[in-house]
Design an enzyme around this catalytic site. Structure first.
Site, PDB file in Angstrom:
ATOM      1  N   LYS A  62       2.739 -16.130  21.647  1.00 33.75           N
ATOM      2  CA  LYS A  62       3.009 -17.495  22.130  1.00 33.75           C
ATOM      3  C   LYS A  62       4.466 -17.599  22.547  1.00 33.75           C
ATOM      4  CE  LYS A  62       4.040 -21.032  19.202  1.00 33.75           C
ATOM      5  NZ  LYS A  62       3.869 -22.039  18.137  1.00 33.75           N
ATOM      6  N   ARG A  66       7.462 -20.672  23.709  1.00 32.53           N
ATOM      7  CA  ARG A  66       7.724 -22.114  23.793  1.00 32.53           C
ATOM      8  C   ARG A  66       8.706 -22.352  24.925  1.00 32.53           C
ATOM      9  NH1 ARG A  66       5.624 -25.581  20.323  1.00 32.53           N
ATOM     10  NH2 ARG A  66       5.163 -25.096  18.147  1.00 32.53           N
ATOM     11  N   ASP A  89      -3.085 -21.765  10.852  1.00 29.87           N
ATOM     12  CA  ASP A  89      -1.680 -22.099  11.084  1.00 29.87           C
ATOM     13  C   ASP A  89      -1.195 -22.962   9.928  1.00 29.87           C
ATOM     14  OD1 ASP A  89       0.708 -22.056  12.398  1.00 29.87           O
ATOM     15  OD2 ASP A  89      -0.002 -23.020  14.226  1.00 29.87           O
ATOM     16  N   THR A 125       1.954 -31.341  17.718  1.00 24.89           N
ATOM     17  CA  THR A 125       1.425 -31.852  18.997  1.00 24.89           C
ATOM     18  C   THR A 125       0.011 -31.315  19.225  1.00 24.89           C
ATOM     19  OG1 THR A 125       2.219 -29.943  20.242  1.00 24.89           O
ATOM     20  CG2 THR A 125       3.724 -31.810  20.028  1.00 24.89           C
TER      21      THR A 125
HETATM   22  C1  R5P Z   1       5.095 -22.941  14.697  1.00 23.62           C
HETATM   23  O1  R5P Z   1       5.758 -21.973  14.582  1.00 23.62           O
HETATM   24  C2  R5P Z   1       4.144 -23.473  13.665  1.00 23.62           C
HETATM   25  O2  R5P Z   1       3.629 -22.481  12.846  1.00 23.62           O
HETATM   26  C3  R5P Z   1       3.028 -24.219  14.348  1.00 23.62           C
HETATM   27  O3  R5P Z   1       2.301 -23.312  15.126  1.00 23.62           O
HETATM   28  C4  R5P Z   1       3.582 -25.289  15.222  1.00 23.62           C
HETATM   29  O4  R5P Z   1       4.564 -25.965  14.536  1.00 23.62           O
HETATM   30  C5  R5P Z   1       2.523 -26.237  15.694  1.00 23.62           C
HETATM   31  O5  R5P Z   1       3.143 -27.191  16.507  1.00 23.62           O
HETATM   32  P1  R5P Z   1       2.376 -27.872  17.688  1.00 23.62           P
HETATM   33  O6  R5P Z   1       1.101 -28.405  17.136  1.00 23.62           O
HETATM   34  O7  R5P Z   1       3.310 -28.948  18.166  1.00 23.62           O
HETATM   35  O8  R5P Z   1       2.175 -26.843  18.755  1.00 23.62           O
END
Ligand code: R5P
Length: 308
Positions: free
Chosen positions: A199, A201, A225, A230
Site C-alpha cells: 500500500k 499513501r 487490520d 476512513t
Molecule cells: C495504517 O497503517 C493502519 O494500520 C490502518 O491500515 C489505517 O490506519 C486505516 O486507515 P484508513 O481506514 O483511513 O485507511
C-alpha cells in the site's frame, strides 16, 4: 484473637467521558459499582472533572479510549488521573481500549512531532502509574510508554468468530506491510494462508493498493487490520483482492475509529463480512458484527488488582 485488618487497597473503577457503556459492562463483570465521576465543560470550553466517590488509597482504574475527539478524551483522562492523585488514590491505571495518536509514532516528514510518544508521556505527567492498551497500531509503539504497559491482543475474542465460519481455504491478508506481523499471527492461529498488499499513501487519509504478494486467486480472503478510519485502506485492499480473483473477501479490524462516511465507503466495496470490536464507542450497524471486549478488560483489571 482478631485478624489483622487488610491493607490491600480497594479496587475502584471510573468511567471517563468516552465510553460509559464499556466501563459499566466491565464494572458489572467485576462485580463492583463505578465510582461516580462527572466530566463537563466550563463556558470557555475548558474541561471540568470531579470524582464524586471515595478513592483515597484506592487501586483505581480509569476506562477511557482516546478516540475522537482525541484531544478532549486525552485531556479528560489526564484530569481524572490528576484528581484521583489529589484524592490519594494509591495506584492509578489507565485502561485505554484504543490509544489515539498511535499512528503518528514516527516523523515521516521534517517538522512533524512524534505525537504518539507525547500522548504516552502525558499519561505519566498526569500521575498515571501504568496503562492497559488493546492492539496498538504497532508493537514498536510499546517503547513510547515510560510507564509499565500491558498490551492486550483481541485474538481470543475475534478468532473464534472466524473459526466458526469453518472456511477451509482461508487466506489472511495484511492490507499493508506494517500489519504483516499481525496477519502472520492470525494466519498461524487459524492455520490459514498469508498474503500482503503493498500500500502507498499519496497523502494523509488516502490509500492506494499497489500489488498483492501471495496467492489469493479463488481463495476466501480475510483482511485484518488494527483499525479502520476512513476505510480507504480496506477498500483499496479489497478491490485489489477482487481484481486478483479472490472468491470472497471479508474484513476484521480491531478499532472501528470510523471517520464520517467510512462505513458507507467500506460496505459499498467488495467486502462481505465485517468484524470489529467495541473498543471505540459507536452506534451499532447491521452491516458490522461487533465483538464485545469487556470480558477481556474485566479479567485484566481483576488480575492487575491482585498484584501488589
Ligand atoms: C495504517 O497503517 C493502519 O494500520 C490502518 O491500515 C489505517 O490506519 C486505516 O486507515 P484508513 O481506514 O483511513 O485507511
Amino acid at each position: 484473637m482478631h485478624a489483622a485488618p487488610s491493607l490491600k487497597p480497594v479496587l475502584a473503577l471510573v468511567a471517563g467521558d468516552a465510553h460509559a457503556r464499556l466501563a459499566e459492562e466491565i464494572a458489572r463483570l467485576i462485580g463492583i459499582a463505578l465510582t461516580p465521576t462527572s466530566v463537563s465543560s466550563f463556558a470557555d470550553g475548558e474541561t471540568r472533572v470531579r470524582i464524586e466517590g471515595e478513592v483515597q488509597d484506592a487501586d483505581l482504574y480509569i476506562v477511557q479510549p482516546t478516540s475522537a475527539p482525541t484531544n478532549e478524551r486525552l485531556m479528560s483522562l489526564a484530569l481524572i488521573a490528576d484528581a484521583a492523585r489529589g484524592e490519594g488514590a494509591s495506584r492509578i491505571t489507565a485502561v485505554l481500549p484504543y490509544f489515539g495518536y498511535a499512528r503518528q509514532d514516527v516523523r515521516k516528514n521534517p517538522g512533524e512531532p512524534r505525537s504518539a510518544q507525547l500522548a504516552a508521556r502525558i499519561l505519566r505527567c498526569a500521575g498515571i502509574d501504568r496503562a492497559v492498551v488493546l492492539e496498538l497500531h504497532s508493537p514498536a509503539l510499546e517503547s513510547a510508554f515510560d510507564i509499565p504497559l500491558l498490551h492486550l491482543q483481541a485474538d481470543e475474542l475475534v478468532l473464534p468468530v472466524v473459526r466458526a465460519w469453518g472456511i477451509a481455504d482461508l487466506v489472511i491478508v495484511s492490507p499493508d506491510a506494517g500489519g504483516l506481523k499481525r496477519a502472520q499471527r492470525y494466519a498461524s492461529a487459524l492455520g490459514a494462508g498469508l498474503a500482503v498488499v503493498a500500500k502507498t499513501r499519496p497523502g494523509p487519509d488516502a490509500a492506494v493498493a499497489l500489488q498483492i504478494l501471495g496467492n489469493v486467486h479463488d481463495r476466501v480472503c480475510l483482511i485484518v487490520d488494527d483499525m479502520a478510519s476512513t476505510g480507504r485502506t480496506l477498500v483499496a485492499a479489497a478491490e485489489s483482492l477482487a481484481h486478483a480473483g479472490a472468491k470472497e473477501i471479508h474484513a476484521l479490524f480491531v478499532h472501528a475509529v470510523m471517520a464520517p462516511g467510512a462505513l458507507d465507503r467500506i460496505s459499498a466495496g467488495p467486502l462481505r463480512r465485517i468484524i470489529t470490536t467495541d473498543s471505540v464507542p459507536g452506534t451499532p450497524d447491521p452491516r458490522v458484527q461487533v465483538v464485545p471486549i469487556a470480558p477481556i478488560l474485566a479479567r485484566t483489571v481483576r488480575r492487575l488488582a491482585r498484584q501488589p
